[in-house]
Design an enzyme around this catalytic site. Structure first.
Site, short mmCIF file in Angstrom:
data_model
loop_
_atom_site.label_atom_id
_atom_site.label_comp_id
_atom_site.label_asym_id
_atom_site.label_seq_id
_atom_site.Cartn_x
_atom_site.Cartn_y
_atom_site.Cartn_z
CB THR A 183 -0.82 0.09 1.30
OG1 THR A 183 -1.84 -1.10 1.13
CG2 THR A 183 -1.65 1.29 1.48
NE ARG A 242 -7.88 -8.06 1.93
CZ ARG A 242 -6.75 -7.24 2.05
NH1 ARG A 242 -6.73 -6.39 1.34
NH2 ARG A 242 -6.10 -7.34 3.18
CB VAL A 243 -12.55 -3.85 2.21
CG1 VAL A 243 -11.81 -2.50 2.69
CG2 VAL A 243 -13.35 -3.63 1.15
N GLY A 244 -9.12 -4.43 2.94
CA GLY A 244 -8.21 -4.15 3.86
C GLY A 244 -8.21 -3.09 4.86
CG ASP A 245 -4.51 -1.72 6.39
OD1 ASP A 245 -4.23 -2.46 5.53
OD2 ASP A 245 -3.63 -0.66 6.78
#
Length: 318
Positions: A150, A178-181
């Site tokens: 990222t 999907r979603v991360g931080d």
């Protein structure tokens, strides 16, 4: 005093452009947006924007966020497809009083209505990466792909305004949606102009368990130097995860306070970051964690040359 710090070597061209803007008195919001857009637009960085690696269905889904440290306004988008420069969409969204986190089709409708550029974000190069990975891995366990990075930044302008922003294509071969931080406030980013800001890269599923970016800002608010705050937050949460779960995912965080002082901590080998301040030309550092203390060394020209050669090397489908 002004400054900007970012995760990974890939950000150095962007922060170099931003540093020239900041030197001339530019707003921290404009500078950070420009810096991240430069990363998003470069097709050889396979974890951000155009050329980003696709999900398991060979679709590129992008996440991004923007936060204004003066007003605490936040804009974030997740799982958006076929729009260039998601950070700009997130920044525009931060101006809204409500609906500040949009996902998927809703984010795309907003972007279209606001006139943002539609663009096919899947490149031929990313298709080759995808097809090669399918052949290499039969039983895929979701984990950060080597090269999954990222871009996260914190920026301070000469008026004392601070901003933070992120942009990513997320885990390679991730599940659709999907979603991360990265677009999650407090996890992937956080900034308060009265204190400072932090931004993260690594395994989003673990970073979200500890709201590590917010924790670093909280520690700086208590009076800690950014370096001390980063080390304490990363080391303690790394230990916490190992005690509770047996292992901890990759975590690397960058931070800057409202004096332009910066700090970086990681729990992996080979983390790079880029920084520029009123007193320091744009510089790439490599950092490593040695017994809880992070040691930063200026990247050699050989390392920098190899970095670009590796990313731009021709690809052949296996």
């Amino acid at each position: 005093m002004w400054g900007i710090i970012a995760t990974w070597r890939m950000a150095v061209e962007g922060i170099t452009t931003a540093s020239k803007m900041l030197k001339e008195g530019a707003d921290a919001g404009d500078a950070i947006e420009t810096a991240i857009r430069e990363v998003e637009d470069f097709p050889y960085y396979k974890s951000v924007g155009y050329g980003g690696l696709p999900n398991e269905e060979m679709v590129v889904e992008l996440d991004a966020a923007y936060m204004d440290g003066d007003t605490l306004d936040i804009g974030a988008i997740a799982a958006i497809k076929d729009f260039a420069n998601p950070v700009s969409i997130a920044k525009r969204l931060s101006k809204e009083k409500v609906n500040n986190l949009l996902v998927g089709e809703g984010a795309e409708k907003f972007a279209h209505k606001e006139g943002f550029e539609r663009k096919t974000m899947l490149t031929d190069r990313a298709k080759i990466h995808y097809k090669n990975r399918l052949k290499e891995v039969k039983d895929l366990e979701i984990k950060p792909y080597s090269g999954h990075d990222t871009v996260g930044m914190v920026c301070l302008d000469s008026n004392g305004k601070m901003t933070s922003a992120t942009s990513t294509s997320g885990l390679f071969m991730k599940k659709s949606g999907r979603v991360g931080d990265s677009p999650i406030s407090g996890s992937g980013f956080y900034v308060d102009s009265k204190v400072g800001g932090a931004s993260a890269t690594g395994l989003g599923e673990d970073l979200m368990k500890g709201c590590v970016s917010y924790e670093i800002v909280r520690l700086m608010k208590e009076g800690m130097h950014p370096q001390e705050a980063c080390e304490k937050a990363v080391n303690m949460f790394d230990l916490e995860l190992k005690e509770r779960r047996g292992k901890a995912g990759d975590m690397s965080l960058v931070a800057m306070n409202n004096k332009g002082e910066w700090g970086v901590a990681t729990n992996i080998e080979g983390f790079s970051f880029a920084v520029a301040t009123e007193n320091e030309e744009p510089t790439v550092y490599l950092t490593k964690n040695v017994d809880g203390k992070c040691i930063h060394e200026v990247a050699s020209q050989e390392w920098l040359d190899n970095y670009m050669q590796t990313r731009m090397a021709p690809l052949v489908e296996k």
